[in-house]
Design a protein around this motif. Structure first.
Motif, PDB file in Angstrom:
ATOM      1  N   GLY A 159      47.092 -25.847-119.904  1.00 10.71           N
ATOM      2  CA  GLY A 159      45.666 -25.632-120.087  1.00 10.71           C
ATOM      3  C   GLY A 159      45.325 -24.153-120.184  1.00 10.71           C
ATOM      4  O   GLY A 159      44.505 -23.737-121.012  1.00 10.71           O
ATOM      5  N   LEU A 160      45.969 -23.336-119.330  1.00  8.76           N
ATOM      6  CA  LEU A 160      45.754 -21.896-119.405  1.00  8.76           C
ATOM      7  C   LEU A 160      46.241 -21.345-120.740  1.00  8.76           C
ATOM      8  O   LEU A 160      45.572 -20.512-121.364  1.00  8.76           O
ATOM      9  CB  LEU A 160      46.476 -21.203-118.245  1.00  8.76           C
ATOM     10  CG  LEU A 160      46.360 -19.682-118.180  1.00  8.76           C
ATOM     11  CD1 LEU A 160      44.911 -19.230-118.111  1.00  8.76           C
ATOM     12  CD2 LEU A 160      47.149 -19.137-116.985  1.00  8.76           C
ATOM     13  N   LYS A 161      47.382 -21.833-121.197  1.00  9.79           N
ATOM     14  CA  LYS A 161      47.875 -21.414-122.515  1.00  9.79           C
ATOM     15  C   LYS A 161      46.866 -21.767-123.603  1.00  9.79           C
ATOM     16  O   LYS A 161      46.578 -20.952-124.498  1.00  9.79           O
ATOM     17  CB  LYS A 161      49.221 -22.072-122.807  1.00  9.79           C
ATOM     18  CG  LYS A 161      49.748 -21.745-124.199  1.00  9.79           C
ATOM     19  CD  LYS A 161      51.022 -22.514-124.542  1.00  9.79           C
ATOM     20  CE  LYS A 161      51.422 -22.264-125.993  1.00  9.79           C
ATOM     21  NZ  LYS A 161      52.625 -23.048-126.383  1.00  9.79           N
ATOM     22  N   ALA A 162      46.296 -22.973-123.537  1.00  8.80           N
ATOM     23  CA  ALA A 162      45.330 -23.405-124.552  1.00  8.80           C
ATOM     24  C   ALA A 162      44.080 -22.535-124.538  1.00  8.80           C
ATOM     25  O   ALA A 162      43.518 -22.223-125.598  1.00  8.80           O
ATOM     26  CB  ALA A 162      44.961 -24.873-124.327  1.00  8.80           C
ATOM     27  N   LEU A 163      43.638 -22.129-123.363  1.00 11.98           N
ATOM     28  CA  LEU A 163      42.474 -21.237-123.267  1.00 11.98           C
ATOM     29  C   LEU A 163      42.739 -19.909-123.969  1.00 11.98           C
ATOM     30  O   LEU A 163      41.930 -19.429-124.758  1.00 11.98           O
ATOM     31  CB  LEU A 163      42.139 -20.958-121.798  1.00 11.98           C
ATOM     32  CG  LEU A 163      41.500 -22.040-120.950  1.00 11.98           C
ATOM     33  CD1 LEU A 163      41.358 -21.541-119.510  1.00 11.98           C
ATOM     34  CD2 LEU A 163      40.140 -22.453-121.502  1.00 11.98           C
ATOM     35  N   ILE A 164      43.894 -19.316-123.635  1.00  8.21           N
ATOM     36  CA  ILE A 164      44.185 -17.967-124.132  1.00  8.21           C
ATOM     37  C   ILE A 164      44.456 -17.973-125.626  1.00  8.21           C
ATOM     38  O   ILE A 164      43.960 -17.112-126.368  1.00  8.21           O
ATOM     39  CB  ILE A 164      45.375 -17.345-123.355  1.00  8.21           C
ATOM     40  CG1 ILE A 164      45.031 -17.238-121.860  1.00  8.21           C
ATOM     41  CG2 ILE A 164      45.713 -15.966-123.912  1.00  8.21           C
ATOM     42  CD1 ILE A 164      46.224 -16.861-120.985  1.00  8.21           C
ATOM     43  N   THR A 165      45.233 -18.945-126.107  1.00  9.69           N
ATOM     44  CA  THR A 165      45.579 -18.961-127.541  1.00  9.69           C
ATOM     45  C   THR A 165      44.354 -19.235-128.411  1.00  9.69           C
ATOM     46  O   THR A 165      44.265 -18.728-129.538  1.00  9.69           O
ATOM     47  CB  THR A 165      46.670 -20.003-127.829  1.00  9.69           C
ATOM     48  OG1 THR A 165      46.270 -21.281-127.321  1.00  9.69           O
ATOM     49  CG2 THR A 165      47.977 -19.620-127.193  1.00  9.69           C
ATOM     50  N   LYS A 166      43.421 -20.038-127.905  1.00 12.53           N
ATOM     51  CA  LYS A 166      42.210 -20.327-128.685  1.00 12.53           C
ATOM     52  C   LYS A 166      41.330 -19.091-128.810  1.00 12.53           C
ATOM     53  O   LYS A 166      40.794 -18.785-129.886  1.00 12.53           O
ATOM     54  CB  LYS A 166      41.427 -21.457-128.017  1.00 12.53           C
ATOM     55  CG  LYS A 166      40.169 -21.884-128.758  1.00 12.53           C
ATOM     56  CD  LYS A 166      40.499 -22.654-130.009  1.00 12.53           C
ATOM     57  CE  LYS A 166      39.230 -23.250-130.623  1.00 12.53           C
ATOM     58  NZ  LYS A 166      39.523 -24.013-131.853  1.00 12.53           N
TER      59      LYS A 166
END
Length: 318
Positions: free
Chosen positions: A37-44
């Motif tokens: 989820g943290l990865k998805a936040l940052i990459t978006k």
């Protein structure tokens, strides 16, 4: 103080072009939900950054996502973030030490203090709740998106037992309410987490048929290598059976003791009331007051853990 730490973490996310996110070995839904989820936040928000999630893939949680393959060189000038991992020996992929800056985000008791920044909130239901709260607090600077919301929701329902466990708070429910505003199916996530393979179903039946319960309401099941092989299962398949004893009337606390191929037993310990993490600490483990893990060298140590549970229940009932 927590909002100050949110700001410090955000500043580091802005600063680094490479971010590598770790979590604990043998991950559960919260470990994967918080990490991915943290990865998805940052990459978006920052598509130009290189953001990786590392560790061993878990077949029965593949619907949460998969891990990235990262070369050693990527760590040289990287920000490393560890989610949902109380102590350093449990971090999956030991290369986390090779990064330039280290952040810990967790909700377990903070007994192994590590990280250049350490955000530990033991009042949170899950690490996914903490990181969802971070995104909600930062608002447009690190906005929530549908994929991140899906993952955080999965992590929260995993660690709260579908909101059955005492760690569920009004804040948990407020955050979940915000997550459900995004375009993902909460019911589908719940169904996927509630669907087991045939071998897990058979293993569940074995647990229920072989559980031993004493007069104090202390229960245990020993899963030997022979029993696991009977169903084509291994240690990684035992997580779904751990809550089962808690569904039985009269059981107060319990242990699922899983024999390891290398010897000894992994101890999955749970309670409906007595605080058990001190018992876990005495046997090479730790965790939450009502949900902990430990290790037992042999059957004699398992029997000792059960005796300690008996004492806890007697004191708790008084």
């Amino acid at each position: 103080m927590i909002t100050d730490l949110f700001e410090e973490i955000y500043a580091k996310i802005l600063e680094y072009d490479t971010i590598i996110i770790h979590r604990h070995v043998r991950p559960d839904p919260d470990a994967l939900g918080s990490q991915l989820g943290l990865k998805a936040l940052i990459t978006k928000k920052f598509p130009e950054k290189k953001v990786y999630a590392v560790g061993t893939d878990v077949e029965n949680l593949s619907f949460m996502g998969t891990m990235d393959q990262v070369e050693n060189e990527a760590y040289e000038n990287a920000l490393v973030i560890i989610t949902d991992t109380a102590n350093r020996p449990r971090i999956d992929d030991k290369r986390y030490t090779k990064g330039k800056f280290l952040i810990k985000i967790d909700h377990h008791p903070d007994e192994d203090i590590y990280g250049d920044i350490s955000l530990v909130n033991t009042q949170a239901s899950s690490c996914s709740e903490i990181i969802a709260d971070l995104a909600i607090s930062l608002d447009a600077r690190l906005p929530m998106n549908a994929e991140a919301a899906r993952l955080f929701y999965g992590g929260i329902i995993g660690d709260t037992g579908r909101f059955l466990y005492p760690a569920t708070t009004s804040k948990t429910m407020r955050i979940v309410s915000e997550l459900m505003e995004y375009d993902f199916s909460a019911s589908e996530m719940g169904q996927m987490m509630n669907t087991n393979s045939k071998k897990i179903a058979n293993l569940s039946g074995y647990v229920l048929q072989n559980i031993e319960v004493n007069d104090l309401g202390v229960a245990h099941v020993i899963l030997t290598q022979e029993a696991l092989e009977q169903f084509g299962a291994d240690d990684s398949d035992t997580a779904p059976v751990v809550p089962l004893p808690g569904t039985i009337e009269g059981i107060v606390c319990w242990g699922i003791f899983v024999e390891q191929a290398t010897g000894g037993f992994r101890c999955r310990l749970r309670s409906k009331g007595p605080v058990i993490n001190e018992v876990a600490k005495r046997h090479g483990g730790g965790g939450h007051p009502l949900a902990s893990g430990a290790n037992a060298a042999d059957i004699a140590e398992i029997e000792e853990i059960i005796r300690e549970f008996d004492e806890l229940v007697v004191a708790w009932q008084k």
